[in-house]
Write a protein that holds these residues in place. Structure first.
Motif, short mmCIF file in Angstrom:
data_model
loop_
_atom_site.label_atom_id
_atom_site.label_comp_id
_atom_site.label_asym_id
_atom_site.label_seq_id
_atom_site.Cartn_x
_atom_site.Cartn_y
_atom_site.Cartn_z
N UNK A 19 -9.37 -6.96 -10.72
CA UNK A 19 -8.74 -6.13 -9.70
C UNK A 19 -8.11 -6.93 -8.59
N UNK A 20 -8.55 -8.16 -8.43
CA UNK A 20 -8.04 -8.96 -7.31
C UNK A 20 -6.75 -9.70 -7.67
N UNK A 21 -6.29 -9.52 -8.89
CA UNK A 21 -5.07 -10.21 -9.29
C UNK A 21 -3.88 -9.25 -9.26
N UNK A 25 1.95 -5.36 -5.28
CA UNK A 25 0.65 -5.90 -4.90
C UNK A 25 0.72 -7.34 -4.43
N UNK A 26 1.81 -8.03 -4.75
CA UNK A 26 1.93 -9.43 -4.34
C UNK A 26 2.50 -9.58 -2.93
N UNK A 72 1.34 -8.58 0.58
CA UNK A 72 0.28 -7.99 1.41
C UNK A 72 -0.57 -7.00 0.63
N UNK A 73 -0.72 -7.23 -0.67
CA UNK A 73 -1.55 -6.35 -1.47
C UNK A 73 -0.88 -5.01 -1.74
N UNK A 84 -3.33 0.21 -1.54
CA UNK A 84 -4.64 -0.05 -0.94
C UNK A 84 -4.82 0.61 0.42
N UNK A 135 -4.49 1.26 -7.64
CA UNK A 135 -5.29 1.75 -6.53
C UNK A 135 -4.68 2.94 -5.78
N UNK A 156 1.04 -13.17 4.27
CA UNK A 156 0.46 -11.92 4.77
C UNK A 156 -0.72 -12.22 5.68
N UNK A 157 -1.15 -11.21 6.38
CA UNK A 157 -2.42 -11.28 7.08
C UNK A 157 -3.51 -11.26 6.01
N UNK A 215 -8.44 -17.93 0.36
CA UNK A 215 -9.44 -17.93 -0.71
C UNK A 215 -9.61 -19.34 -1.26
N UNK A 221 -6.05 -13.97 0.31
CA UNK A 221 -6.41 -12.61 -0.08
C UNK A 221 -6.00 -11.65 1.04
N UNK A 222 -5.28 -10.60 0.64
CA UNK A 222 -4.85 -9.59 1.60
C UNK A 222 -5.02 -8.23 0.98
N UNK A 223 -5.61 -7.32 1.71
CA UNK A 223 -5.84 -5.96 1.22
C UNK A 223 -6.51 -6.01 -0.17
N UNK A 224 -7.45 -6.94 -0.33
CA UNK A 224 -8.27 -7.10 -1.54
C UNK A 224 -7.51 -7.59 -2.76
N UNK A 225 -6.29 -8.08 -2.56
CA UNK A 225 -5.55 -8.68 -3.67
C UNK A 225 -5.29 -10.15 -3.35
N UNK A 226 -5.46 -11.00 -4.37
CA UNK A 226 -5.20 -12.42 -4.17
C UNK A 226 -3.71 -12.69 -4.32
N UNK A 227 -3.13 -13.25 -3.27
CA UNK A 227 -1.70 -13.53 -3.28
C UNK A 227 -1.50 -15.03 -3.47
#
Lengths: 518, 82
Positions: free
Chosen positions: A283-285, A332-333, A335-336, A368, A406, B11-12, B16, B36-42
């Motif tokens: 999920x974090x990718x 998602x890349x 700022x998520x 998110x 999400x 991003x803010x 990681x 990591x931003x908003x729980x996603x790894x950038x």
């Protein structure tokens, strides 16, 4: 005994006007890497389709009652065709008076806006100068000053709710010209040769003491990347024309018409294997959301608007089985994918555009929530975001959401209007709720974890237990999500939906109750 | 993405992982850190090649959008790096 002499005179004068500001000024325009207004119009439109209005408008020089020379008005106006469809086009001639308006220009430009409104045709403004705002030299010529009024502005504003409006920034554009560029549904500027600002460097230096170049003050890196005042940045004038033609290709001529379907060039039943593995199981990718969109919509049909600005949200026009649609997708890349203030503003404008022109919307959701943190609060994310929510809730255009991953928080909830038929298809990667399990467990079950003989083991146990409840199948059991689908079925389902959506449009045409704003 | 010899956080979020050390040669587009931003790894890539001169963050550091993560010496915008 015919009127041939006068007919010849019309042609003679039109030929004189073709010379614009004279060879020296035309050469200077070319040296600056810019085309003349007449070259621009010719390249924008279908070949040979330009029909000029007001070609005789000029400052004349008479000798013994015969016209011997003229300075053409520095605004060229007319109609022509783009892909066979008629549009109004008007552009400033920078080779005459540096594009600063003379008296006739305001009337010509205003006439063009009226043509667009009453003939219900799209309008393209090729702005290169002040575009109607005059210059201080006018003061010397008129021997008086005047209270400023923006010419034809009621029509300029009304057009936004009725016909497609395109603003192209083709040079150094200030004041009213700048306002004309951005009072549009789609705006474009050329990197390096166009700049846009309220006032240029000399005025800025006198007014606020800042010494800057034109490019530093209002180049495309400012407006297409940072401010978002202009939608697209292009590398050449020809690319600008290509973007304008492409944009208009998805839109109806006006809000009383259905958007134009093209003969489909792609199989509506196409199922892409790559979609099954596109979203990482971790999920974090992140993943490439533009690739996702490209795999689903008609081949090569996605035209992105505002790529460099508000980047957590990707917006653009595309086709499904030949039918134009609006596409929204979180990236998602960036700022998520969390909606920040610029992305929210971009979303508002895009949803309004689609609603105004009855373009059905497809929303690829991986949200998110609103961006969080001090910077986000300072930027007014919540109000910009609430405005985006309002746009979604005011929209009446057919809408479908594909939940890719999400759906969290208030921003996630705004993926569609929950009070309407909130049509949506969720992928098995769907992950939603208001509680992030990672990290949340430690806070919520602190005492229980600390009291356990092996706190770490207990925490992992709790996480595993809650993680199992996170399965989208449990939501589907409760009809909290209507469908989980094989991602490969996305295109066939959307191509079926779009036909139904277009069947609904004829009964919904006309202006929306809320008007469109720039 | 800036081309001024620094790599910034997109991003803010929170750092990681930093994938390079001072002295490492870095090529254009090479992933040098993960934020990591908003729980996603950038993944954070270098916009230009160069040699890592300083690393200003460690894993776990909170960062804002635009914060400098590391600086490059002899930055060159080509494929080979230095």
């Amino acid at each position: 005994v015919t009127w041939q002499p006068e007919v010849d005179e019309i042609h003679r004068r039109m030929a004189l006007a073709e010379a614009m500001g004279g060879p020296a000024n035309v050469a200077r325009q070319h040296e600056g890497g810019k085309l003349t207004v007449r070259e621009r119009i010719a390249r924008l439109l279908d070949p040979g389709s330009f029909h000029e209005t007001g070609g005789l408008t000029a400052k004349p020089v008479y000798e013994d009652g015969r016209l011997v020379a003229l300075t053409p008005a520095n605004f060229v106006l007319g109609t022509g065709r783009i892909d066979g469809r008629r549009v109004v086009v008007g552009g400033d001639d920078f080779t005459v008076r540096g594009g600063a308006a003379d008296g006739s220009v305001a009337y010509k430009a205003g006439y063009g806006e009226l043509m667009a409104r009453e003939l219900r045709l799209p309008i393209v403004r090729l702005v290169d100068g002040t575009g109607g705002g005059g210059s201080v030299k006018t003061l010397d010529e008129m021997k008086r000053t005047y209270v400023p009024a923006n010419p034809a502005w009621d029509v300029v504003v009304a057009l936004l709710s009725e016909v497609p409006v395109v603003g192209a920034c083709m040079g150094s554009v200030a004041g009213l010209g700048a306002a004309r560029v951005v009072t549009a549904h789609f705006s474009v500027m050329v990197r390096g040769t166009s700049q846009l600002f309220v006032a240029g460097p000399p005025v800025v230096e006198r007014g606020v003491g800042e010494v800057v170049t034109k490019e530093e003050l209002g180049g495309s890196h400012i407006h297409a990347h940072e401010s978002g005042a202009v939608d697209n940045e292009v590398e050449s004038e020809d690319e600008a024309f290509a973007h304008i033609r492409r944009f208009l290709g998805y839109l109806p001529a006006n809000v009383w018409q259905v958007p134009p379907r093209r003969a489909p060039a792609d199989d509506p039943a196409r199922r892409e294997e790559a979609l099954l593995a596109l979203v990482p199981r971790n999920r974090r990718r992140g993943y490439d959301v533009r690739r996702l969109v490209a795999l689903v919509v008609d081949h090569d049909s996605f035209f992105e608007i505002g790529r460099q600005h508000g980047r957590p949200l990707v917006t653009g026009l595309a086709r499904l089985d030949g039918y134009p649609v609006g596409v929204l997708a979180s990236d998602p890349l960036q700022g998520g994918g969390g909606l920040d203030a610029p992305a929210s503003e971009k979303m508002t404008r895009f949803v309004d555009l689609c609603d105004t022109f009855h373009l059905p919307c497809v929303n690829f959701v991986d949200q998110p929530g609103f961006l969080i943190g001090t910077d986000a609060e300072r930027a007014g994310t919540i109000r910009a975001g609430a405005r985006a929510l309002a746009a979604v809730y005011q929209a009446t255009v057919p809408w479908v959401s594909v939940i890719v991953r999400r759906v969290f928080g208030v921003a996630g909830a705004a993926h569609g209007n929950a009070q309407r038929l909130n049509l949506r298809y969720a992928w098995p990667s769907g992950d939603w709720g208001s509680l992030p399990i990672e990290g949340g467990v430690q806070a919520a079950y602190r005492r229980e974890i600390e009291a356990a003989p092996d706190p770490d083991a207990r925490r992992r146990e709790l996480e595993a237990k809650l993680d199992a409840l996170r399965s989208p199948f449990r939501t589907a059991e409760a009809f909290g999500i209507e469908e989980l689908i094989d991602p490969r079925d996305t295109r066939p389902l959307l191509c079926e939906w779009v036909v139904t959506a277009y069947d609904l449009l004829p009964g919904r045409l006309g202006p929306t109750r809320r008007g469109c704003r720039p | 993405v800036s081309r001024d010899g620094v790599v910034r956080s997109p991003s803010v979020g929170r750092v990681i992982e930093v994938l390079v050390r001072v002295g490492d040669a870095v090529g254009v587009g090479q992933e040098v850190a993960v934020v990591e931003s908003m729980k996603v790894e950038i993944p954070v890539a270098a916009a230009e090649g160069g040699q890592v001169a300083t690393v200003l963050v460690v894993a776990g550091d909170p960062v804002r959008a635009g914060d400098v993560l590391l600086t490059l010496a002899g930055a060159r915008n080509d494929k080979e790096g230095v």
